[in-house]
Each structure stands twice: as structure tokens, then as C-alpha cells.
Design a protein around this motif. Structure first.
Motif, mmCIF file in Angstrom:
data_model
loop_
_atom_site.group_PDB
_atom_site.id
_atom_site.type_symbol
_atom_site.label_atom_id
_atom_site.label_comp_id
_atom_site.label_asym_id
_atom_site.label_seq_id
_atom_site.Cartn_x
_atom_site.Cartn_y
_atom_site.Cartn_z
ATOM 1 N N PHE A 171 0.602 -1.106 -0.092
ATOM 2 C CA PHE A 171 0.281 0.003 -0.039
ATOM 3 C C PHE A 171 0.884 1.339 -0.090
ATOM 4 O O PHE A 171 0.425 2.261 -0.112
ATOM 5 N N LYS B 47 -0.581 -2.080 -6.359
ATOM 6 C CA LYS B 47 -0.762 -1.881 -4.160
ATOM 7 C C LYS B 47 -1.579 -3.362 -4.000
ATOM 8 O O LYS B 47 -0.609 -3.231 -3.264
ATOM 9 N N GLY B 48 -1.713 -4.437 -4.858
ATOM 10 C CA GLY B 48 -1.523 -5.344 -4.843
ATOM 11 C C GLY B 48 -1.591 -6.495 -5.118
ATOM 12 O O GLY B 48 -2.097 -7.907 -4.849
ATOM 13 N N GLN C 78 -4.148 0.920 -9.916
ATOM 14 C CA GLN C 78 -4.010 1.471 -8.504
ATOM 15 C C GLN C 78 -4.567 0.284 -7.838
ATOM 16 O O GLN C 78 -3.357 -0.197 -6.897
ATOM 17 N N TYR D 179 -10.998 4.142 -3.710
ATOM 18 C CA TYR D 179 -11.068 4.703 -2.117
ATOM 19 C C TYR D 179 -12.416 5.114 -1.489
ATOM 20 O O TYR D 179 -13.372 4.324 -1.252
#
Length: 182
Positions: free
Chosen positions: A55, A93-94, A89, A144
Motif C-alpha cells: 500500500f 498496491k496488491g 491502482q 478509495y
């Protein structure tokens, strides 16, 4: 999935083809997002596609480095923390693990609501809404903690509950018919 990748990777060519088909010269066919796909995937190593960079992970952007070298202050730093495309995104992040964990319930509700429970209005309409939001994540729509994504998951849970109750009611009716026939 790969068709989306190839289309987005060559989005400027796709937009130019579309522009020539419709025959409009005032249509702006400039591509503003596909370079993000190229930059992110070029910066990733093989194992990072699976679990991402965490993250707090960043990626290197040639475009924003070029802006800084030309003393253009319209962009931010070339070592970027976030990316403007929701799909990218989640991958940053993952990795694909995080993407599938985040979106699998949404894909399930969208497909079930549209194709298998289309006789009910609420799951059908929510399925369409969820599907549109998921497809927009390939162009923009950064996930988000906001009202939009809270509502998205709330609606998906509500539609799932309606579909589950409807399925259970059908099973009860079938059992009653079997008992009556016996």
C-alpha cells in the motif's frame, strides 16, 4: 481481460480509427490514459504482478520525469504513489490477488443480477450499476474510501441478499410441491 489490455495499450490508435469512422474532425481523440498501462507494466517485475508493491508502493513514470526535466510544473513527482486508473491502482498496491479479492464479490453480483436474476428489477438494475462501475475502473475511477464506493458495496450486498432470499424461497416451494405430490 487481455482484450481490454490490448485496447487500452493502443487506445490512441483505437480512438483514431473511431474518429475516422465517424468522420468528425472536432472530436478529440487524444489518448490520456494508455501510457499509464505501459509505464506501470514496464516498471513491474514478474512476481510483483501477483502481490503488487504494497500500500505504500510506488512506480517510476517516464512522462512525469520528462515534465520535471522541461521545468513544467503541471505534473507531480516522477516516483508516483498513486495512479489515475482504478484497475492499475489495485494492481500497483496488491497485484492481481488484491484486484480479484476486491472485485470478485462485485463481479459475482453484477453477473448474477444481470443474467440469472434479471426477472427481479432491483438485482438487475444494481447489477448494471455495479458492472458499469467495474468497467469504468479500466479507464479511471480510483477505488478509495468514499461515498461512491461505500454505496457500491452496500448495493452489491443488498442485491446479493435479495437474490439469496429468492433462491431459498424457490427451494422451499419446490420442497412443498414434492411433499404434496408424495
Amino acid at each position: 481481460m487481455s482484450a481490454y489490455f490490448f485496447m487500452l495499450n493502443n487506445l490512441e490508435d483505437v480512438l483514431n480509427i473511431f474518429k475516422s469512422i465517424i468522420g468528425r474532425n472536432d472530436f478529440e481523440g487524444a489518448d490520456t490514459r494508455s501510457f499509464l498501462y505501459q509505464e506501470l507494466f514496464a516498471d513491474f517485475k514478474g512476481y510483483e504482478f501477483i502481490l503488487g508493491r504494497g500500500f505504500l508502493g510506488t512506480y517510476f513514470s517516464d512522462y512525469f520525469l520528462m515534465l520535471m526535466q522541461n521545468l513544467d510544473d503541471t505534473g507531480d513527482f516522477y516516483q508516483r504513489f498513486g495512479i489515475e486508473v482504478g484497475f492499475l491502482q489495485l494492481i500497483l498496491k496488491g497485484g492481481f490477488v488484491f484486484y480479484f479479492l476486491y472485485t470478485l464479490p462485485l463481479w459475482y453480483v453484477a453477473i448474477q443480477g444481470i443474467f440469472w436474476h434479471s426477472e427481479m428489477k432491483i438485482p438487475f438494475y444494481i447489477g448494471i450499476y455495479v458492472l458499469v462501475e467495474l468497467l469504468l475502473m479500466f479507464f479511471e475511477n480510483i477505488p478509495y474510501f468514499s461515498f461512491q464506493f461505500s454505496i457500491l458495496f452496500l448495493f452489491a450486498g443488498f442485491a446479493y441478499r435479495i437474490m439469496y432470499i429468492n433462491t431459498q424461497n424457490k427451494k422451499i416451494v419446490i420442497r412443498k410441491e414434492i411433499v404434496i405430490l408424495a
